[in-house]
Design a protein around this motif. Structure first.
Motif, short mmCIF file in Angstrom:
data_model
loop_
_atom_site.label_atom_id
_atom_site.label_comp_id
_atom_site.label_asym_id
_atom_site.label_seq_id
_atom_site.Cartn_x
_atom_site.Cartn_y
_atom_site.Cartn_z
N GLN A 1 -33.75 -5.59 -21.31
CA GLN A 1 -33.90 -5.84 -19.88
C GLN A 1 -33.57 -4.55 -19.11
O GLN A 1 -32.81 -3.71 -19.57
CB GLN A 1 -32.97 -6.97 -19.44
CG GLN A 1 -31.49 -6.64 -19.38
CD GLN A 1 -30.83 -6.66 -20.74
OE1 GLN A 1 -31.48 -6.53 -21.77
NE2 GLN A 1 -29.51 -6.77 -20.76
N VAL A 2 -34.14 -4.46 -17.94
CA VAL A 2 -33.92 -3.27 -17.11
C VAL A 2 -32.47 -3.24 -16.63
O VAL A 2 -31.94 -4.25 -16.16
CB VAL A 2 -34.87 -3.28 -15.89
CG1 VAL A 2 -34.55 -2.12 -14.96
CG2 VAL A 2 -36.33 -3.22 -16.34
N GLN A 3 -31.85 -2.09 -16.79
CA GLN A 3 -30.49 -1.90 -16.30
C GLN A 3 -30.33 -0.52 -15.72
O GLN A 3 -30.88 0.46 -16.24
CB GLN A 3 -29.47 -2.08 -17.43
CG GLN A 3 -29.15 -3.52 -17.77
CD GLN A 3 -27.93 -3.62 -18.69
OE1 GLN A 3 -27.89 -2.99 -19.73
NE2 GLN A 3 -26.95 -4.40 -18.27
N VAL A 5 -26.97 1.61 -14.80
CA VAL A 5 -25.51 1.58 -14.90
C VAL A 5 -24.95 2.87 -14.30
O VAL A 5 -25.27 3.97 -14.75
CB VAL A 5 -25.05 1.42 -16.36
CG1 VAL A 5 -23.53 1.42 -16.43
CG2 VAL A 5 -25.61 0.12 -16.94
N CYS A 22 -26.39 7.66 -12.82
CA CYS A 22 -27.10 6.39 -12.88
C CYS A 22 -27.94 6.41 -14.16
O CYS A 22 -28.94 7.11 -14.23
CB CYS A 22 -27.98 6.24 -11.64
SG CYS A 22 -29.16 4.87 -11.66
N SER A 25 -32.05 2.07 -18.44
CA SER A 25 -32.45 1.58 -19.75
C SER A 25 -33.35 0.37 -19.58
O SER A 25 -33.40 -0.25 -18.52
CB SER A 25 -31.22 1.20 -20.59
OG SER A 25 -30.50 0.17 -19.96
N GLY A 26 -34.09 0.04 -20.64
CA GLY A 26 -34.95 -1.13 -20.62
C GLY A 26 -36.34 -0.90 -20.07
O GLY A 26 -37.11 -1.86 -19.93
N TYR A 108 -34.76 -3.09 -8.94
CA TYR A 108 -33.52 -3.11 -9.72
C TYR A 108 -32.53 -2.12 -9.12
O TYR A 108 -32.92 -1.01 -8.73
CB TYR A 108 -33.78 -2.78 -11.20
CG TYR A 108 -34.46 -3.89 -11.95
CD1 TYR A 108 -35.84 -3.94 -12.05
CD2 TYR A 108 -33.71 -4.91 -12.56
CE1 TYR A 108 -36.48 -4.97 -12.72
CE2 TYR A 108 -34.34 -5.94 -13.23
CZ TYR A 108 -35.71 -5.97 -13.30
OH TYR A 108 -36.34 -7.00 -13.97
N GLY A 110 -28.43 -0.39 -9.32
CA GLY A 110 -27.19 -0.20 -10.06
C GLY A 110 -26.10 -1.06 -9.44
O GLY A 110 -26.30 -1.68 -8.39
N GLN A 111 -24.95 -1.06 -10.10
CA GLN A 111 -23.85 -1.92 -9.63
C GLN A 111 -23.10 -1.31 -8.44
O GLN A 111 -22.29 -1.98 -7.81
CB GLN A 111 -22.86 -2.20 -10.78
CG GLN A 111 -21.83 -1.11 -11.06
CD GLN A 111 -22.34 -0.01 -11.95
OE1 GLN A 111 -23.54 0.19 -12.12
NE2 GLN A 111 -21.39 0.73 -12.55
#
Lengths: 119, 110
Positions: A1-3, A5, A22, A25-26, A108, A110-111
């Motif tokens: 899955q797209v992430q 981080v 940043c 991945s995915g 999407y 980042g956190q």
């Protein structure tokens, strides 16, 4: 899955610089633009700039030109945002976000990374 | 001061329809697509509507977007308690040559 981080929180003194990472991945890293957006406490979102990984080109909001630099490392699928000459008004949560192709929409995120500028 | 303007707050009871406006100009909403984001407290924004009136996969169809001239709107029909959040509009601005966000509207479910 797209992430996406991001790196951890930072505390900096006025005048210093901060570099936030940043890691994507995915998905195919070079196929999607990555933007940086920040949000000061209790405030709205503010666009800072964009990295186009396919060509390595960047574009920045006029407000931040000369003070921000977005770079990337394709070997690790990581985009970096460095902000210099920090002042207290730069205290904010900084987000990276992937752009849905040709839509200027960010599908999407980042956190978020809290950057606190304090003497 | 934001280039895009939104009301600071909106509210409704469960099941009601709530509409949030986003006013801009010819250099942003008037010529470019509009996107909407939902942000729950302490979390990253979530794409709610893209290209003015399209929903990403997983977004309920009670969320809808529209645009007329230099203004855009987000409608939430059948309001639910989990819709309590901040909502902001966004668009590319040709004059500023940058992406602009509205200040956000806090929706409260009474």
């Amino acid at each position: 899955q797209v992430q996406l981080v991001q790196s951890g929180a930072e505390v900096k003194k006025p005048g210093a610089s901060v570099k936030v990472s940043c890691k994507a991945s995915g998905y195919t890293f070079t196929s999607y633009y990555v933007h940086w957006v920040r949000q000061a406490p209790g405030q709205g979102l503010e666009w800072m700039g964009i990295m186009r990984p396919s060509g390595g080109t960047t574009m920045y909001a006029r407000k931040f030109q000369g003070r921000v630099a977005v770079t990337m490392d394709t070997s690790t699928s990581t985009v970096y945002m460095e902000l210099s000459s920090l002042r207290s008004e730069d205290t904010a949560v900084y987000y990276c976000a992937r752009e849905f192709p040709q839509s200027y929409s960010f599908d999407y995120w980042g956190q978020g990374t809290l950057v606190t500028v304090s003497s | 001061q934001s280039v895009l303007t939104q009301p600071p707050s909106a509210s409704g009871t469960p099941g009601q329809r709530v509409t949030i406006s986003c006013s801009g100009s010819s250099s942003n909403i008037g010529t470019n697509i509009v996107n909407w984001y939902q942000q729950l407290p302490g979390t990253a924004p979530k794409l709610l509507i893209y290209s003015t009136n399209h929903r990403p996969s997983g977004v309920p169809d009670r969320f809808s977007g529209s645009k007329s001239g230099t203004s855009a709107s987000l409608a939430i029909s059948g309001l639910q308690s989990e819709d309590e959040a901040d909502y902001c509009c966004a668009a590319w601005d040709d004059s500023l040559f940058g992406y602009v966000f509205g200040p956000g509207t806090r929706v409260t479910v009474l």
